[in-house]
Design an enzyme around this catalytic site. Structure first.
Site, PDB file in Angstrom:
ATOM      1  N   CYS A  38      -9.325  -4.575 -10.423  1.00 41.95           N
ATOM      2  CA  CYS A  38      -8.866  -3.334  -9.793  1.00 41.95           C
ATOM      3  C   CYS A  38      -7.521  -3.483  -9.086  1.00 41.95           C
ATOM      4  O   CYS A  38      -7.093  -2.573  -8.380  1.00 41.95           O
ATOM      5  CB  CYS A  38      -9.917  -2.781  -8.840  1.00 41.95           C
ATOM      6  N   ASP A  81      -4.115  -8.982  -4.004  1.00 39.09           N
ATOM      7  CA  ASP A  81      -4.267 -10.041  -3.006  1.00 39.09           C
ATOM      8  C   ASP A  81      -4.393 -11.413  -3.647  1.00 39.09           C
ATOM      9  O   ASP A  81      -3.885 -12.392  -3.116  1.00 39.09           O
ATOM     10  CB  ASP A  81      -5.493  -9.762  -2.129  1.00 39.09           C
ATOM     11  N   HIS A 141       0.821  -1.216   0.000  1.00 39.13           N
ATOM     12  CA  HIS A 141       0.000   0.000   0.000  1.00 39.13           C
ATOM     13  C   HIS A 141       0.852   1.262   0.000  1.00 39.13           C
ATOM     14  O   HIS A 141       0.417   2.306  -0.476  1.00 39.13           O
ATOM     15  CB  HIS A 141      -1.011  -0.039   1.151  1.00 39.13           C
ATOM     16  N   GLU A 153     -10.480 -12.080  -4.618  1.00 38.47           N
ATOM     17  CA  GLU A 153      -9.059 -11.909  -4.288  1.00 38.47           C
ATOM     18  C   GLU A 153      -8.525 -13.026  -3.404  1.00 38.47           C
ATOM     19  O   GLU A 153      -7.416 -12.939  -2.878  1.00 38.47           O
ATOM     20  CB  GLU A 153      -8.785 -10.520  -3.687  1.00 38.47           C
ATOM     21  N   ARG A 160     -15.728   0.412  -2.110  1.00 38.02           N
ATOM     22  CA  ARG A 160     -15.408  -0.839  -1.434  1.00 38.02           C
ATOM     23  C   ARG A 160     -15.550  -0.634   0.070  1.00 38.02           C
ATOM     24  O   ARG A 160     -15.053   0.361   0.607  1.00 38.02           O
ATOM     25  CB  ARG A 160     -13.971  -1.261  -1.744  1.00 38.02           C
TER      26      ARG A 160
HETATM   27  C1  PEP Z   1      -6.350  -6.001  -4.566  1.00 38.67           C
HETATM   28  O1  PEP Z   1      -6.120  -6.761  -3.634  1.00 38.67           O
HETATM   29  O2  PEP Z   1      -6.002  -6.225  -5.735  1.00 38.67           O
HETATM   30  C2  PEP Z   1      -7.042  -4.720  -4.314  1.00 38.67           C
HETATM   31  C3  PEP Z   1      -7.418  -3.964  -5.306  1.00 38.67           C
HETATM   32  O3  PEP Z   1      -7.229  -4.342  -3.025  1.00 38.67           O
HETATM   33  P1  PEP Z   1      -6.070  -3.774  -2.079  1.00 38.67           P
HETATM   34  O4  PEP Z   1      -4.870  -3.504  -2.926  1.00 38.67           O
HETATM   35  O5  PEP Z   1      -6.596  -2.536  -1.429  1.00 38.67           O
HETATM   36  O6  PEP Z   1      -5.878  -4.886  -1.109  1.00 38.67           O
HETATM   37 MG    MG Z   2      -7.161  -6.481  -1.786  1.00 37.16          MG
END
Ligand code: PEP
Ligand code: MG
Length: 595
Positions: free
Chosen positions: A508, A461, A195, A437, A338
Site C-alpha cells: 500500500c 516507510d 504526506h 514497513e 489501519r
Molecule cells: C507506507 O509507509 O508505505 C504507508 C502506506 O503508510 P504511510 O504512507 O501512511 O506512512
Molecule cells: Mg507508513
C-alpha cells in the site's frame, strides 16, 4: 524585463499540467515582534483597533476560503472551522486586548506574549493529541501576525484561479487546497511520498514539491507552467511554449480519459492472472473517488486524518459512523482499516517536532497506540462495530517486533470480549494484519506471519527506514529509490514468508501505484496493490496489457542486477519499449528517456 521560459526543476508529486498565475504565500512571520510601549490613550485605542481589524480580516478570509471549497471537499472545512473558532478564543483574543490596555504593549507584542502563554500551556499537556492541536493555534497566530504586518496569507478568493507557491505546506494545510481557486501547488520542501504529496494526489490537484528557491524565484502574479508529470516549472513562458504545453495538457487529459474508460474492468493480466487493485483513502468521503475509479476495495484507510481534522478526540460513535460510511459504500468489497498512525510527519508543526529529535523514529503509530491504550481501544471498538456492515480487516502500522503485534492483538481480543458482554454485534473473524514497513519486520516476517492474518507492505516507510532516507527531505530525494536492490530483496523476502504461512500479502505504499513498478511488483509476487484512487485506471491498464510470465521475467532480470542505476535503466527501457504511449507522459524516470 525577465527572460522568457526560465525553468525550475522540482519533484513531481501529483500528476497534471497547469498554466496560470502564481500566488506566493507569504512567509510565516518568524521575526520576533518588537515591544514598543504606548504612551497615550489614543495610541492604545489605535492598537486595539489594529488588532480587532486583524481578527476580522482573518475571519473574513477563513470564511471565504471555506466557501471556495469545491462541493466534494466541503468536509475539509472542519479544519478551517477550528481556526475560525480559535480566533475568538479567550486566551488569544481577550488576553491580547488586556495586554494592550493594561501593559500598554503594541498589538504585535501583545499578541506574541499571549501566544507564548498558549504555547507553554499546550507544551505542558502530556496528551499528545491535545498537544498536536497546537498546529491549528499556531496557524491562527501566524495569520494574525501577518495581517498586522499587512501581509497576505491564505486569501484565495482571488479573481482568477492561481498556482500556490509556498516554502512548505503541512498535510493539514494541503487539505485546505481544495478550493476551486487552486490550480495546483509548488513547494520548496517535501518529497514524492511525503504526506503532503499524498494529499495532493487524493485531492486530484497537480503538485510539484522540492523546488529550490521557489518562493524567491517566483512572485505573485507571475505567469507559470507547472508540469506535475515531470516536475518542471517554466516561468514567464512565451506564447509558443504556452501553446505547446496547452497541447501536452490536452493530450494528457485525453489519454487519461481513454485509460479511465477501462477502470471498471477487472485487473487481470492477458494470461488471466487475477490481481486486486485497491484504493488508499485518507477521509471517508474519498471512498466515492475509489468507487469512481473502479477500486476493488480499500487497501488502506489512513485513519489519522479523521483525528486531524477535528478539534476534539473523536468519540467511538463518530469513528464508527465514519468507518461504517466507507464499509457500506464499498460492500461487498474489502475495506482495510489501519489503526492510528500519528507522529512522523503528521501533526506537522515546528512545535510538534520540538519534543522529539527524530519524530520518524519516535513515538509513532503502533508505539503511540500501545502507550495510549484508551485511544487505541476506542478506535478498535469502532472498527469492530463497523465490521458487520460489509467486509473489514484491520492492520497495525509500524510493527517492529513480534511482541508489538501480540500486544495489539491481545487488546483487540479484550475489546471483542467487551463488545460481546455489551451484546454489540461484530465480525468475530475480522482479519488482523501487520504492516511491513520497518526492516526488522522484514527479517522477522516468517515469525510475524504466525500472528498475522495478512501482510501489507508499506514501502513509503520501508524505503525510508531501509535506506535511511527521510521520505520528506528533498536533499536526499534522489536517493529514495524504490527499485534499490535491497528494497526488492526485502519485498521478495516478505512475499516468501507470506507464501509459506499461506497468508495474503498486499502493498500500500506509493510504489504500488506507480506505473513503472507495477510489472516488477507483480513479478515479485505482490498481486494486491493499493494506491491513490487516481492511479487505479493506469495500474489496471498496464496489468491488462501484460502477462504474468512477462512480469516474472522482468522481476527476475531486475533481481540479477547489482546497482540501483542498472535496475532503473533496465526497468525504464523495458517499460518504455512495452508501453511507449504511457511513458510519454508518466514518470520521473522518463527524464532519462527523453529524446
Ligand atoms: C507506507 O509507509 O508505505 C504507508 C502506506 O503508510 P504511510 O504512507 O501512511 O506512512
Ligand atoms: Mg507508513
Amino acid at each position: 524585463m525577465t527572460p522568457n521560459n526560465r525553468p525550475l526543476q522540482g519533484i513531481p508529486a501529483s500528476p497534471g499540467i497547469v498554466l496560470g498565475r502564481a500566488k506566493v504565500l507569504s512567509e510565516h512571520v518568524e521575526t520576533q515582534p518588537c515591544n514598543c510601549l504606548l504612551y497615550s490613550p489614543e495610541e492604545i485605542e489605535e492598537q486595539l483597533g489594529r488588532f480587532l481589524k486583524a481578527v476580522e480580516q482573518a475571519e473574513t478570509d477563513l470564511i471565504a476560503l471555506k466557501d471556495s471549497l469545491s462541493p466534494e471537499y466541503q468536509e475539509h472545512g472542519h479544519l478551517l472551522d477550528v481556526q475560525i473558532l480559535m480566533l475568538k478564543e479567550r486566551m488569544i483574543f481577550q488576553e491580547t486586548q488586556r495586554l494592550i490596555r493594561e501593559k500598554r504593549y503594541n498589538a504585535e507584542w501583545a499578541l506574541f506574549q499571549a501566544w507564548q502563554k498558549v504555547r507553554e500551556l499546550f507544551q505542558g499537556i502530556g496528551d499528545p493529541y491535545i498537544k498536536g492541536r497546537i498546529q491549528d493555534a499556531e496557524e491562527v497566530y501566524r495569520r494574525l501576525q501577518s495581517n498586522l504586518a499587512g501581509k497576505e496569507v491564505w486569501n484565495l478568493s482571488a479573481d482568477e484561479p492561481v498556482i500556490i507557491v509556498a516554502r512548505d505546506l503541512s498535510p493539514a494545510e494541503a487539505t485546505q487546497m481544495t478550493s476551486s481557486q487552486v490550480l495546483g501547488f509548488i513547494t520548496e520542501r517535501g518529497g514524492r511520498t511525503s504526506h503532503t504529496a499524498i494529499i495532493a494526489q487524493s485531492l486530484e490537484i497537480p503538485a510539484v514539491v522540492g523546488v529550490d528557491f521557489a518562493t524567491r524565484e517566483i512572485a505573485t502574479g507571475d505567469p507559470l507552467i507547472m508540469d506535475g508529470l515531470t516536475g518542471q516549472i517554466i516561468l514567464d513562458p512565451d506564447e509558443a511554449l504556452s501553446r505547446s504545453y496547452q497541447a501536452r495538457k490536452k493530450d494528457f487529459e485525453a489519454f487519461k480519459g481513454e485509460v479511465a474508460q477501462a477502470s471498471n474492468l477487472p485487473a487481470i493480466t492477458t494470461d488471466e492472472y487475477p490481481t486486486q487493485i485497491l484504493a488508499n483513502i485518507e477521509l471517508p468521503e474519498e471512498v466515492d473517488l475509489g468507487l469512481k475509479y473502479g477500486a476493488d476495495g480499500v487497501g488502506l484507510l489512513r485513519t489519522e486524518f479523521i483525528y486531524l481534522r477535528q478539534r476534539h478526540l473523536p468519540t467511538e460513535e463518530e469513528l464508527f459512523l465514519d468507518y461504517r460510511r466507507v464499509v457500506e459504500a464499498m460492500a461487498p468489497r474489502m475495506v482495510t482499516i489501519r489503526t492510528l498512525d500519528i507522529g512522523g510527519d503528521k501533526f506537522l508543526s515546528h512545535l510538534e517536532y520540538a519534543p522529539e529529535m527524530n519524530p520518524a523514529l519516535g513515538l509513532r503509530a503502533i508505539r503511540f497506540c500501545l502507550k495510549e491504550q484508551k485511544i487505541f481501544r476506542t478506535q478498535l471498538k469502532a472498527i469492530l462495530r463497523s465490521s458487520v456492515y460489509g467486509r473489514v480487516r484491520v492492520m497495525f502500522p509500524l510493527i517492529s517486533s513480534v511482541r508489538e503485534l501480540q500486544e495489539a492483538r491481545r487488546l483487540l481480543e479484550e475489546v471483542k470480549q467487551e463488545l460481546q458482554r455489551e451484546g454489540t454485534p461484530f465480525d468475530a473473524r475480522m482479519p488482523a494484519g501487520a504492516m511491513i514497513e520497518v526492516p526488522a519486520a522484514v527479517t522477522l516476517a516468517h515469525l510475524l506471519s504466525r500472528q498475522a492474518d495478512f501482510f501489507s507492505i508499506g514501502t513509503n516507510d520501508l524505503i525510508q527506514y531501509a535506506l535511511a532516507i527521510d521520505r520528506g527531505n528533498k536533499q536526499v530525494a534522489d536517493m529514495y529509490q524504490p527499485l534499490h536492490p535491497a528494497v526488492m530483496r526485502m519485498i521478495r523476502e516478505v512475499v516468501n514468508a507470506a507464501r509459506v504461512a499461506r497468508i495474503p500479502v498486499a502493498m500500500c505504499g506509493e510504489m504500488a501505484g506507480d506505473p513503472l513498478y507495477i510489472p516488477v511488483l507483480l513479478g515479485l509476487g505482490v498481486a494486491e496493490l493499493s494506491m491513490n484512487a487516481m492511479a487505479i485506471p493506469m495500474a489496471k491498464h498496464i496489468i491488462r496489457l501484460i502477462t504474468i510470465e512477462e512480469a516474472r521475467k522482468i522481476a527476475r532480470n531486475a533481481l540479477r542486477l547489482v546497482t540501483v542505476e542498472e535496475v532503473n535503466d533496465y526497468v525504464a527501457q523495458e517499460m518504455n519499449r512495452r508501453f511507449p504511449e504511457i511513458f510519454r507522459f508518466v514518470h520521473a524516470l522518463a527524464a532519462n528517456l527523453e529524446p
